[in-house]
Design an enzyme around this catalytic site. Structure first.
Site, short mmCIF file in Angstrom:
data_model
loop_
_atom_site.label_atom_id
_atom_site.label_comp_id
_atom_site.label_asym_id
_atom_site.label_seq_id
_atom_site.Cartn_x
_atom_site.Cartn_y
_atom_site.Cartn_z
N GLU A 46 -3.89 -1.39 14.38
CA GLU A 46 -4.56 -0.45 13.49
C GLU A 46 -5.82 0.05 14.15
OE1 GLU A 46 -5.42 -1.97 9.53
OE2 GLU A 46 -3.49 -3.01 9.44
N GLU A 60 -4.22 -9.62 10.09
CA GLU A 60 -5.66 -9.87 9.99
C GLU A 60 -5.96 -11.25 9.41
OE1 GLU A 60 -7.22 -6.76 7.50
OE2 GLU A 60 -7.38 -5.36 9.16
N GLN A 112 0.80 -1.22 0.00
CA GLN A 112 0.00 0.00 0.00
C GLN A 112 0.84 1.28 0.00
OE1 GLN A 112 -2.26 -2.07 3.37
NE2 GLN A 112 -3.77 -0.65 2.58
#
Ligand SMILES: *[C@@H]1O[C@H](CO)[C@@H](O)[C@H](O)[C@H]1NC(C)=O
Ligand SMILES: *[C@@H]1O[C@H](CO)[C@@H](O)[C@H](O)[C@H]1NC(C)=O
Ligand SMILES: *[C@@H]1O[C@H](CO)[C@@H](O)[C@H](O)[C@H]1NC(C)=O
Ligand SMILES: *[C@@H]1O[C@H](CO)[C@@H](O)[C@H](O)[C@H]1NC(C)=O
Ligand SMILES: *[C@@H]1O[C@H](CO)[C@@H](O)[C@H](O)[C@H]1NC(C)=O
Ligand SMILES: *[C@@H]1O[C@H](CO)[C@@H](O)[C@H](O)[C@H]1NC(C)=O
Ligand SMILES: *[C@@H]1O[C@H](CO)[C@@H](O)[C@H](O)[C@H]1NC(C)=O
Length: 514
Positions: free
Chosen positions: A400, A195, A52
């Site tokens: 996060e 995740e 990203q």
């Protein structure tokens, strides 16, 4: 004189109380806390991930990951250039220093370091991460490194099916070995899998994220099996994690002294109908799925009953290997969801998938057409309480937390909603810590605007904006960057809504038009 002074002091106190009262009334909730209210050593940081942020997708020997091919084949916006962090990392570390971050979370691109997933190390990839880590630590910023953030090498996907094949465990462990060996003298915090639950659901149940496999009716995947693959992949992720964790303990922990954790996307659940069974089932499927094995050595009973023979079984040995393999749990939290039971539908479904197995339907709270997540700090608190009360209070890093806004450079500079969100959630973390949660760090997602999974450049989570039409990818601080910086530097003057207005005046009144 003395009396006057007393009176003035009393007057001052009344006025101060009045101001505080006003601030409370204005902000509509208690605004109590600065960073000094947190335990000593509690780390505040911000986060990003390789795909990203880095760009340079085909430079210096990097090969494709499943994320590259997923987006290229769909002709969607992508991270080919992203923030160009690969070339601009020094500038970005300067911004981190100015902001006052204690720590920075990023991931290593497996296919930049070991382009085919196994075999030779790419010397230029190795050099990049060495330089970047060196730059961080030379300014006292603690690196928190994620090994796998959705982006395994395409080569392994083509060769043997990537995460659906247990062969990946060996390759992942060898990759981690290179990372520990090369970077471990500076890096003390390792997260193996980002995740794990959402990677699995998105990539193998829904097929909307790489590698895009699914079979549920109404979805558009070319390959996959939503009835079985999510559970197989989940199982393999747990083994890959525990294999890497064991390697670290055997070979590096004594000399490097770091820790190895696992991270989960954690929703806060509520139910409009007070349906505790639906809430528990959602917790079992979203959190217990991975936490059960990591903390207690097995999947939750409810999950075993519901998924039946499609859920892989741990042998006694395997269970012992996975149990206790995570030094900390990384919590990734954004959203609250309202859940309702769908027990009936579940039994009718001839084509079960993760959701029908869970037997619960979920609605995320927020207004997504307006790019707004609900501000629901109770959800953060409930996740941390649940970890404490049901999973033995493991050390936690919130890896996060943040909220998106529409990508609009003008609008974003004044991102007051982001400040309100972050402030409320940081308060919630403090509440949980004060009530005994062993939470040790908090990272804002994201340090700067990034290429976002699913939403691409439409969603902007950053403290800093990035002009993605500018070939130089110019970064600019948003109001939230100034706010977070003031918070990190222990300046509590800017915590209330008046303080936010003041920040806006200080930082943007003269430059608002430029
Ligand atoms: C890919 O998308 C771009 C922009 O949306 C469009 O102009 C182009 O025709 C598309 N290419 C293919 C092969 O669909
Ligand atoms: C599946 O693909 C078709 C045709 O491209 C499209 O109209 C439909 O919206 C897609 N469905 C989903 C769930 O993405
Ligand atoms: C998924 O795998 C299961 C078990 O092998 C099989 O029974 C089922 O038919 C498969 N589903 C699809 C859609 O291929
Ligand atoms: C959601 O946001 C849209 C666009 O800003 C707005 O028109 C709509 O009223 C909002 N809906 C709710 C329920 O607040
Ligand atoms: C605080 O912790 C105790 C003990 O775990 C628990 O019973 C209580 O519900 C917690 N309070 C809140 C507000 O979560
Ligand atoms: C973003 O960059 C483009 C290209 O350099 C420039 O034309 C535009 O004005 C910039 N936008 C802002 C808000 O600075
Ligand atoms: C923004 O405001 C803060 C607080 O007044 C101040 O310390 C800081 O120097 C300002 N930053 C800029 C870039 O003007």
């Amino acid at each position: 004189m003395e009396q006057n002074r007393e009176r003035n002091r009393a007057m001052e106190l009344v006025l101060n109380l009045f101001t505080i009262f006003l601030l409370l009334a204005l902000s509509g909730r208690v605004t109590c806390c600065g960073r000094n209210d947190f335990p000593e050593g509690f780390a505040f940081g911000a986060a990003s991930s390789a795909y990203q942020w880095e760009g340079a997708f085909d430079e210096d020997g990097r090969k494709l990951s499943v994320w590259d091919t997923f987006l290229h084949s769909r002709n969607r916006s992508n991270g080919d250039i992203a923030c160009d962090g690969y070339h601009k990392y020094k500038e970005d570390v300067q911004l981190m220093v100015e902001t006052g971050l204690d720590a920075f979370r990023f991931s290593i691109s497996w296919s930049r370091l070991i382009p085919n997933g196994r075999g030779p190390v790419n010397p230029k990839g190795l050099q990049f991460y060495k330089d970047f880590i060196q730059e961080l630590v030379s300014y006292g910023i603690e690196p928190h490194v994620t090994l796998f953030h959705y982006d395994h090498p395409q080569y392994l996907e083509d060769d043997y099916g990537g995460w659906i094949n247990r062969r990946i465990i060996e390759d992942f462990t060898a990759y981690a070995d290179v990372c520990f060996r090369e970077f471990g003298h500076h890096v003390k915090f390792w997260t193996t899998i980002n995740e794990a639950n959402v990677f699995t659901i998105g990539g193998y149940n829904d097929g909307i994220t790489p590698p895009g496999r699914c079979s549920s009716p109404g979805r558009n995947c070319t390959w996959g099996n939503s009835s079985t693959e999510p559970y197989i992949v989940g199982h393999n992720l747990l083994f890959a994690h525990s294999s890497v964790s064991r390697l670290y303990k055997q070979k590096y922990k004594e000399t490097q002294g770091g820790s190895v954790g696992f991270s989960l996307f954690a929703l806060g659940f509520t139910s409009a109908t007070d349906d505790d069974i639906a809430i528990q089932r959602a917790k079992d499927f979203y959190l217990g799925w991975m936490l059960g094995p990591l903390i207690y050595g097995d999947y939750p009973e409810e999950m075993k009953n519901s998924v039946g023979s499609r859920l892989p079984v741990f042998s006694k040995e395997e269970s012992e290997q996975v149990k206790g393999s995570s030094d900390f749990i990384g919590i990734i939290h954004y959203l609250a969801a309202s859940v309702t039971n769908i027990e009936l539908k579940r039994s009718l479904s001839g084509n079960p998938d993760f959701y029908s197995d869970m037997g619960v339907s979920m609605t995320y709270l927020g207004n997504f057409s307006a790019f707004e997540y609900a501000v629901a700090p109770w959800a953060m608190e409930s996740v941390l309480e649940y970890m404490k009360q049901s999973y033995g209070n493991p050390p936690i890093y919130i890896l996060e937390n943040g909220t998106p806004m529409k990508q609009d450079l003008q609008l974003q500079q004044k991102d007051t909603p982001r400040i309100e969100y972050l402030h409320a959630y940081i308060d919630a973390v403090l509440n949980a810590v004060r009530n005994g949660s062993d939470t040790r760090g908090y990272f804002v997602w994201s340090f700067m605007d990034l290429y976002e999974l699913v939403k691409g450049y439409e969603f902007s989570f950053g403290l800093y904006s990035v002009n993605f039409s500018d070939p130089n990818r110019k970064r600019s601080p948003k109001l939230s960057a100034h706010w977070y910086s003031a918070f990190l530097k222990g300046n509590t003057r800017f915590l209330g809504s008046q303080g936010i207005m003041q920040l806006q005046q200080n930082n943007f009144s003269s430059s608002a038009s430029s």
